[in-house]
Design an enzyme around this catalytic site. Structure first.
Site, PDB file in Angstrom:
ATOM      1  CG  LEU A   1      -1.803   1.205   1.467  1.00 14.48           C
ATOM      2  CD1 LEU A   1      -2.887   1.313   0.391  1.00 14.48           C
ATOM      3  CD2 LEU A   1      -2.487   1.135   2.857  1.00 14.48           C
TER       4      LEU A   1
ATOM      5  CG  ASP B   1     -10.496  -1.285  10.807  1.00 20.28           C
ATOM      6  OD1 ASP B   1      -9.777  -0.288  11.026  1.00 20.28           O
ATOM      7  OD2 ASP B   1     -11.654  -1.212  10.352  1.00 20.28           O
TER       8      ASP B   1
ATOM      9  CD  GLU C   1      -0.392  -3.874   9.905  1.00 19.75           C
ATOM     10  OE1 GLU C   1      -1.612  -3.781  10.114  1.00 19.75           O
ATOM     11  OE2 GLU C   1       0.148  -4.908   9.458  1.00 19.75           O
TER      12      GLU C   1
HETATM   13  N1  CAA Z   1     -13.200   0.151   6.893  1.00 16.26           N
HETATM   14  C1  CAA Z   1     -13.864   0.260   5.709  1.00 16.26           C
HETATM   15  N2  CAA Z   1     -13.901   1.404   4.990  1.00 16.26           N
HETATM   16  C2  CAA Z   1     -13.241   2.468   5.473  1.00 16.26           C
HETATM   17  C3  CAA Z   1     -12.535   2.431   6.697  1.00 16.26           C
HETATM   18  C4  CAA Z   1     -12.525   1.194   7.422  1.00 16.26           C
HETATM   19  N3  CAA Z   1     -11.868   1.091   8.576  1.00 16.26           N
HETATM   20  N4  CAA Z   1     -11.967   3.629   6.906  1.00 16.26           N
HETATM   21  C5  CAA Z   1     -12.313   4.416   5.875  1.00 16.26           C
HETATM   22  N5  CAA Z   1     -13.078   3.699   5.008  1.00 16.26           N
HETATM   23  C6  CAA Z   1     -13.695   4.188   3.771  1.00 16.26           C
HETATM   24  C7  CAA Z   1     -14.600   5.377   4.107  1.00 16.26           C
HETATM   25  O1  CAA Z   1     -15.898   4.951   4.482  1.00 16.26           O
HETATM   26  C8  CAA Z   1     -14.614   6.136   2.807  1.00 16.26           C
HETATM   27  O2  CAA Z   1     -15.500   5.496   1.900  1.00 16.26           O
HETATM   28  P1  CAA Z   1     -16.437   6.347   0.911  1.00 16.26           P
HETATM   29  O3  CAA Z   1     -15.521   7.012  -0.058  1.00 16.26           O
HETATM   30  O4  CAA Z   1     -17.291   5.331   0.282  1.00 16.26           O
HETATM   31  O5  CAA Z   1     -17.155   7.347   1.769  1.00 16.26           O
HETATM   32  C9  CAA Z   1     -13.203   5.915   2.264  1.00 16.26           C
HETATM   33  O6  CAA Z   1     -12.697   4.719   2.891  1.00 16.26           O
HETATM   34  C10 CAA Z   1     -12.266   7.067   2.545  1.00 16.26           C
HETATM   35  O7  CAA Z   1     -12.246   7.237   3.972  1.00 16.26           O
HETATM   36  P2  CAA Z   1     -11.588   8.492   4.662  1.00 16.26           P
HETATM   37  O8  CAA Z   1     -12.180   9.746   4.079  1.00 16.26           O
HETATM   38  O9  CAA Z   1     -11.633   8.299   6.122  1.00 16.26           O
HETATM   39  O10 CAA Z   1     -10.085   8.406   4.146  1.00 16.26           O
HETATM   40  P3  CAA Z   1      -8.858   9.360   4.407  1.00 16.26           P
HETATM   41  O11 CAA Z   1      -8.197   9.638   3.119  1.00 16.26           O
HETATM   42  O12 CAA Z   1      -9.270  10.526   5.260  1.00 16.26           O
HETATM   43  O13 CAA Z   1      -7.815   8.397   5.190  1.00 16.26           O
HETATM   44  C11 CAA Z   1      -6.744   7.463   7.086  1.00 16.26           C
HETATM   45  C12 CAA Z   1      -8.059   7.850   6.393  1.00 16.26           C
HETATM   46  C13 CAA Z   1      -7.198   6.879   8.396  1.00 16.26           C
HETATM   47  C14 CAA Z   1      -5.825   8.638   7.348  1.00 16.26           C
HETATM   48  C15 CAA Z   1      -6.017   6.415   6.213  1.00 16.26           C
HETATM   49  O14 CAA Z   1      -5.406   7.019   5.098  1.00 16.26           O
HETATM   50  C16 CAA Z   1      -4.986   5.619   6.977  1.00 16.26           C
HETATM   51  O15 CAA Z   1      -5.321   4.689   7.701  1.00 16.26           O
HETATM   52  N6  CAA Z   1      -3.670   5.941   6.794  1.00 16.26           N
HETATM   53  C17 CAA Z   1      -2.592   5.119   7.316  1.00 16.26           C
HETATM   54  C18 CAA Z   1      -2.196   4.086   6.309  1.00 16.26           C
HETATM   55  C19 CAA Z   1      -1.626   2.847   6.939  1.00 16.26           C
HETATM   56  O16 CAA Z   1      -2.058   2.407   7.982  1.00 16.26           O
HETATM   57  N7  CAA Z   1      -0.660   2.254   6.266  1.00 16.26           N
HETATM   58  C20 CAA Z   1      -0.091   1.027   6.727  1.00 16.26           C
HETATM   59  C21 CAA Z   1       0.679   0.397   5.641  1.00 16.26           C
HETATM   60  S1  CAA Z   1       0.730  -1.361   5.776  1.00 16.26           S
HETATM   61  C22 CAA Z   1       1.909  -1.728   6.887  1.00 16.26           C
HETATM   62  O17 CAA Z   1       2.467  -0.909   7.552  1.00 16.26           O
HETATM   63  C23 CAA Z   1       2.147  -3.194   7.015  1.00 16.26           C
HETATM   64  C24 CAA Z   1       3.475  -3.505   7.598  1.00 16.26           C
HETATM   65  O18 CAA Z   1       4.447  -3.497   6.940  1.00 16.26           O
HETATM   66  C25 CAA Z   1       3.567  -3.892   9.012  1.00 16.26           C
END
Ligand code: CAA
Length: 375
Positions: free
Chosen positions: A119, A234, A355
């Site tokens: 991602l 999540d 994450e």
């Molecule tokens: N479940 C389902 N859908 C979700 C959701 C969830 N938990 N959270 C948001 N959505 C959906 C929303 O409902 C929305 O849908 P619609 O367009 O249909 O309305 C859409 O997604 C966009 O949601 P937001 O407007 O909330 O999105 P945002 O751009 O404001 O971003 C954020 C939200 C929380 C900042 C998100 O970008 C985020 O979590 N960022 C961090 C990324 C991350 O965790 N990266 C980890 C990389 S993987 C990793 O690290 C693995 C490893 O190596 C250990």
């Protein structure tokens, strides 16, 4: 309300602890293939995957207990297991077509294949929806171009869930998820990054140059990739909370055993030292309750974004705090040499970062409290 593990969960916890103590080796700077092989032999690489798909059909809490115990001994192995399962195998289980499941799911669940999640990008880490890796519709399916960074198991995985956008102007609604096999032409895997901790886990950049995937490799629907990523994260964040619990315990157990041996030799432990221990053990129990509750909610299929974020944030902060405060309970002369807490600190730090950074967790929590997605 019952805040105790059921007898079945407690028995599995003991089994995992004994297994980890006996069979898991701290990875050092080498990818821990042998640890993974042993876990696969026990069915641990697909613990929460249904039996019909090659897994063990265990619940999510049992899986979380496993990550905690493995991470207590080797946090590199812990994160490889967590990423493989939460965001490497669940994508297939939750969103895969029958054909996609038949092709990959049992192999992942049995640990014959290793899964990874692609991602993050150089300009799209916390703001994941800003990703630029592009997917163009072509006759054969989709053509992917772009690059992903900090991919856990990037050089070791067999299958990647890759997020790319059909049209950046659509924001999160343009994003799709694709299943990409390691040997697909157009995929280049960079050498593993040098990191502060988790040296056994291979973290790499992936580059996609005109990589073609067939339409059968689209996971879920076009434009649903971002919601897929978020929903997977999540669950993934509960796994990272469990990894952090394992690390916090490692620091606390090493220090408690050390202080006990001092006491046995007639030495003293200061009241300040005792209070530090009491604080940290209390916070550990609180972190466990948050983590196990988030796992139970996920198992029930209830919303758990807020609870997962709370668990990850609290447990990750505790893992760092436990390593840093515990060191003060050792004597200055014991600071010399390769101190056990050094590895725990270096490994723990990244649990606040990946994450979703702990700042992102606070954003998720505060949005849920204010019941709005407004930025
Ligand atoms: N479940 C389902 N859908 C979700 C959701 C969830 N938990 N959270 C948001 N959505 C959906 C929303 O409902 C929305 O849908 P619609 O367009 O249909 O309305 C859409 O997604 C966009 O949601 P937001 O407007 O909330 O999105 P945002 O751009 O404001 O971003 C954020 C939200 C929380 C900042 C998100 O970008 C985020 O979590 N960022 C961090 C990324 C991350 O965790 N990266 C980890 C990389 S993987 C990793 O690290 C693995 C490893 O190596 C250990």
């Amino acid at each position: 309300m019952d805040f105790c593990l059921s007898p079945k969960h407690a028995a599995r916890q003991n089994e995992f602890r004994e297994f980890a103590d006996r069979e898991i080796q701290p990875a050092g700077h080498t990818f821990p293939r042998e640890n993974l092989r042993k876990m696969a032999g026990r069915g641990y690489m697909g613990l929460p995957i249904p039996r019909e798909w090659g897994g063990q059909g265990e619940d999510f809490l049992t899986y979380i207990l496993l990550i905690e115990e493995i991470s207590r001994v080797c946090a590199s192995t812990g994160v490889i297991l967590a990423v493989h399962t939460s965001v490497g195998t669940f994508p297939l289980l939750y969103y895969g077509s029958r054909e996609q499941k038949e092709r990959y799911l049992a192999g992942l669940a049995r640990g014959e294949l290793l899964g990874a999640f692609a991602l993050s990008e150089a300009g799209a880490g916390s703001d994941a929806a800003a990703l630029r890796t592009s997917a163009r519709r072509v006759e054969e399916g989709y053509r992917l171009n772009g690059a992903k960074v900090f991919i856990t198991s990037g050089s070791e995985a067999d299958l990647y869930t890759v997020f790319a956008t059909l049209d950046q102007s659509l924001g999160s609604r343009g994003i799709c998820a694709f299943l990409v096999e390691k040997d697909t032409p157009g995929l280049t895997i960079a050498p593993p990054e040098k990191k502060m901790g988790l040296h056994g886990s291979a973290t790499t950049e992936l580059q996609f140059a005109d990589l073609i995937v067939g339409p059968d490799r689209l996971l879920g629907e076009e434009g649903k990739g971002f919601a897929i990523a978020m929903s997977l994260l999540d669950g993934g964040r509960i796994g990272i909370a469990a990894q952090a619990l394992g690390l916090a315990r490692a620091s606390l157990e090493a220090t408690t055993a050390h202080l006990n041996s001092r006491l046995a030799q007639g030495d003293q432990v200061s009241q300040w030292g005792r209070f530090t221990l009491a604080d940290l053990h209390t916070r550990l129990e609180a972190a466990r309750l948050l983590t196990y509750r988030a796992a139970l909610l996920k198992e029930k299929g209830q919303p758990c974004s807020r609870e997962a974020a709370m668990a990850k944030c609290f447990a990750a902060d505790l893992a760092v705090e436990a390593a840093t405060r515990c060191i003060d309970l050792w004597r200055p002369e014991e600071y010399a040499g390769e101190h056990p807490l050094y590895r725990y600190f270096c490994d723990a730090k990244v649990t606040q970062i990946y994450e979703g950074t702990n700042q992102i967790q606070r954003l998720v929590i505060s949005r849920a409290i204010l019941k709005t997605f407004h930025k």
